[in-house]
Design a protein around this motif. Sequence first.
Motif, mmCIF file in Angstrom:
data_model
loop_
_atom_site.group_PDB
_atom_site.id
_atom_site.type_symbol
_atom_site.label_atom_id
_atom_site.label_comp_id
_atom_site.label_asym_id
_atom_site.label_seq_id
_atom_site.Cartn_x
_atom_site.Cartn_y
_atom_site.Cartn_z
ATOM 1 N N UNK A 124 -0.185 -3.102 5.917
ATOM 2 C CA UNK A 124 -0.177 -4.265 5.008
ATOM 3 C C UNK A 124 -1.168 -4.150 3.853
ATOM 4 N N UNK A 125 -2.223 -3.377 4.041
ATOM 5 C CA UNK A 125 -3.230 -3.209 2.990
ATOM 6 C C UNK A 125 -2.906 -2.057 2.042
ATOM 7 N N UNK A 126 -1.883 -1.263 2.395
ATOM 8 C CA UNK A 126 -1.644 -0.017 1.674
ATOM 9 C C UNK A 126 -1.427 -0.182 0.174
ATOM 10 N N UNK A 127 -0.584 -1.117 -0.292
ATOM 11 C CA UNK A 127 -0.366 -1.208 -1.745
ATOM 12 C C UNK A 127 -1.666 -1.379 -2.530
ATOM 13 N N UNK A 128 -2.548 -2.237 -2.025
ATOM 14 C CA UNK A 128 -3.808 -2.446 -2.747
ATOM 15 C C UNK A 128 -4.714 -1.225 -2.629
ATOM 16 N N UNK A 129 -4.744 -0.599 -1.462
ATOM 17 C CA UNK A 129 -5.553 0.613 -1.294
ATOM 18 C C UNK A 129 -5.104 1.687 -2.285
ATOM 19 N N UNK A 130 -3.795 1.861 -2.391
ATOM 20 C CA UNK A 130 -3.259 2.894 -3.274
ATOM 21 C C UNK A 130 -3.620 2.612 -4.730
ATOM 22 N N UNK A 131 -3.503 1.373 -5.149
ATOM 23 C CA UNK A 131 -3.848 1.005 -6.525
ATOM 24 C C UNK A 131 -5.326 1.243 -6.794
ATOM 25 N N UNK A 132 -6.169 0.866 -5.838
ATOM 26 C CA UNK A 132 -7.616 1.036 -5.998
ATOM 27 C C UNK A 132 -7.984 2.512 -6.086
ATOM 28 N N UNK A 133 -7.379 3.327 -5.233
ATOM 29 C CA UNK A 133 -7.648 4.769 -5.296
ATOM 30 C C UNK A 133 -7.183 5.361 -6.619
ATOM 31 N N UNK A 134 -6.066 4.844 -7.134
ATOM 32 C CA UNK A 134 -5.588 5.331 -8.431
ATOM 33 C C UNK A 134 -6.626 5.136 -9.518
#
Length: 398
Positions: A124-134
């Motif tokens: 559930x946290x993945x979309x935000x994690x991915x954006x932050x890492x980007x």
Amino acid sequence: ILHNLASACADEAEEENRKNDTNILSHHFDQLVAVLLQRIDNTDSDQDGRERLNAVEAINAMIAASPDDCLRSVNDIVPEVLNRLEGLSTLYRQSPNDDILVLQGLLCGSISDICKRLTSNVLPHFPRIYTTLGNVFTQQSDTILDEAVLCLGAIVHAIGTNFGADRLNEVLPIVLQCAGKFDEESLCEAAIGTLGDFISTLGMDFGNYLAPVMNAIFNTLVNENIDRDIKMMFYSTAGECALHTGEHFAPYLPRLMEICRGAFEESRTITINEETDYGTYDFITSLWAILCETLSQVCQGSREINGGAALAGYYEFMANVANHVARNGLADAFEAAITLIGDIANSSSGNFDVRREAGRVLLCSHISECVSVATSHESPNIRDTAKWVIGQVESLKA
């Protein structure tokens, strides 16, 4: 103190071979994390930044060692870490500072530890994690890239194919670029480790992405200017590709075998004196071990492809490698050589003609002698491996 205490709790559970259900920190986990998060935000009294770094390191140790009864609390940490990571990215764009990068790197480590503990529950946290890492990757600083790259591997390992093809297409060029930073060993090693996570987790689903990876591997292995220790890591990655991607690997098998053959033949021309030239001795030992391990992975990954027929033409070469390495007494490579003999036999199980070829190269006195030596080896692991190998080779007589 918290860092050491958390690590000690995890070590105790591992040493006692028991499930990490709970520990002495469980009842205090939320309060301790809250205090540490406040320390991370404290910029007024932390002039040199050391206190903030220590706080993140302590949180990471608590996450990594967290017992099962704290996993809900670990889940609650995710937005807290991301808030701070995003804030630091904004701050860095306004005022670039190496201290910010170090702190960001540790927070990327927090996300990695969270993924390892929550596994698929981090989805559930993945979309935000991915954006932050980007946003982190846009900073293009080697100080943080290694932790960010490792974080990608931890995410893929946790959520598997939910990572998504589009996202993999976006990050794979970044990871390969980092793997090509040969003069920055920690970054290169981190990227290769992440490639391994991609390959082992996605398996056959990674097959469509093999072309750029194998091209990078081949270019590295034939480049005489690249450090030989780095090449060892690329051999391992090639083996993982062969092991996990099945028929997708078939187009790359001839080139890999050609490179392995060339490296082995060249290594046989090098005079080894263990007493006076330990560096060369250590290199040859490591090279032969990694070649045997890579060839074993090729055997394991290819046995289901047309009954192993793709390998039959390479059996004699692989048997020669195993025999030579086992007979030259290089201890670290001996078990890998014996295992290779068993994997050659095992890979031939699905096709009569392939089994006949495997029998031709393995049912001979010099291979039998090598395995016989292994049965009385001082190492219990090698003795057990030898028993398995004998069974595999004997099955070729049927």
